[in-house]
Design a protein around this motif. Structure first.
Motif, PDB file in Angstrom:
ATOM      1  N   LYS A  52      20.143 -43.006  20.504  1.00  0.00           N
ATOM      2  CA  LYS A  52      21.113 -44.085  20.480  1.00  0.00           C
ATOM      3  C   LYS A  52      20.820 -45.101  21.566  1.00  0.00           C
ATOM      4  O   LYS A  52      20.942 -46.320  21.362  1.00  0.00           O
ATOM      5  N   ARG A  53      20.427 -44.605  22.760  1.00  0.00           N
ATOM      6  CA  ARG A  53      20.095 -45.510  23.857  1.00  0.00           C
ATOM      7  C   ARG A  53      18.884 -46.359  23.514  1.00  0.00           C
ATOM      8  O   ARG A  53      18.831 -47.553  23.823  1.00  0.00           O
ATOM      9  N   SER A 112      19.874 -49.051  21.098  1.00  0.00           N
ATOM     10  CA  SER A 112      20.636 -50.106  21.763  1.00  0.00           C
ATOM     11  C   SER A 112      19.708 -51.030  22.545  1.00  0.00           C
ATOM     12  O   SER A 112      19.880 -52.259  22.533  1.00  0.00           O
ATOM     13  N   ALA A 113      18.725 -50.433  23.242  1.00  0.00           N
ATOM     14  CA  ALA A 113      17.778 -51.241  24.015  1.00  0.00           C
ATOM     15  C   ALA A 113      16.946 -52.131  23.092  1.00  0.00           C
ATOM     16  O   ALA A 113      16.741 -53.321  23.385  1.00  0.00           O
ATOM     17  N   GLY A 159      20.480 -41.803  34.085  1.00  0.00           N
ATOM     18  CA  GLY A 159      20.124 -42.927  33.221  1.00  0.00           C
ATOM     19  C   GLY A 159      19.352 -42.443  32.031  1.00  0.00           C
ATOM     20  O   GLY A 159      19.009 -41.307  31.867  1.00  0.00           O
TER      21      GLY A 159
END
Length: 257
Positions: free
Chosen positions: A2-3, A6-7, A257
């Protein structure tokens, strides 16, 4: 996953806005080339070997200067943390020089070393060492005092305590400082390569400089993108994993992170 999505969506949006700005006609294509033209430059530089060669030359200089800065800064940072006297003298010096822009070292390097690799090495070291000193000092001073007391109770002392207790416990802070030093080293080397012209190898900073001289903005923006991409890769693949591991190992708080 998901990250990552998004990026990718965020950067796709930035590229879309960039393309819209070009198509608006408000800026000349000479000053603001299309993302397509920049991508074509990067691809062409990859195919003819220019980009790979320049990246390798820059990374060699960067690694050499950065390693020297860490080797110098680490013991000086530990020394600074040992007493208030060193904190008020060496620590103040490091803090003052850290605020000095990297480009300020270039004239001094040119006068002392001329148009040589040594001038570039000097600028990179000066951009690295002060951050490492400050981070090492901060890390050593923030270690819980119980660690040193427990070590002394078990018979440790002097050099043994510093190398077996203080230094390992300060590693999470040291890695953070080394990451900051890496960023300063990047900036320092780009300043050096832009102003120091030598024939022993043309780095990314030289390509950036020549792109400006030729008004080739596709080259300027393309090299800037490559520099940013390398910085992000180094952080994600090298510094961040070690930083997170060491903070978990020593029980210090860090935002994952």
């Amino acid at each position: 996953m998901k990250r990552l999505a998004s990026a990718l969506l965020f950067f796709a949006l930035l590229i879309g806005l960039w393309e819209l700005a070009v198509r608006s006609g408000r800026w000349s294509a000479v000053l603001l080339p299309s993302p397509v033209f920049v991508a074509e430059y990067i691809w062409g530089a990859l195919l003819d070997g220019t980009l790979a060669e320049s990246t390798w030359v820059t990374l060699k200089r960067l690694l050499l200067g950065y390693a020297a800065g860490v080797i110098i800064g680490l013991p000086l940072g530990l020394l600074t943390s040992t007493s208030q006297l060193f904190e008020d003298t060496l620590g103040a010096l490091a803090l003052g020089f850290q605020t000095l822009p990297s480009v300020c070292w270039v004239p001094l390097a040119l006068i002392w070393f001329g148009q040589t690799e040594s001038a570039m090495l000097f600028v990179v070291i000066m951009g690295t060492v002060w951050s490492v000193i400050i981070a090492t000092d901060h890390g050593a001073r923030n270690i819980p005092p119980i660690y040193a007391r427990a070590a002394r109770t078990m018979g440790s002392g002097g050099f043994h305590t510093w190398t077996r207790v203080i230094l390992p416990a300060s590693l999470p802070f040291l890695v953070s400082g080394m990451k900051q030093g890496w960023a300063f080293a990047w900036r320092s080397l780009m300043a050096a390569e832009i102003y120091v012209t030598i024939l022993t190898g043309f780095g990314l900073g030289h390509l950036l400089h020549y792109g400006r001289e030729l008004n080739a903005m596709d080259q300027v923006i393309g090299i800037m993108i490559v520099i940013v991409a390398i910085g992000l890769l180094v952080d994600r693949l090298l510094f961040s994993p070690w930083e997170h591991f060491l903070h978990r190992r020593w029980g210090t708080n860090i935002k994952q992170g």
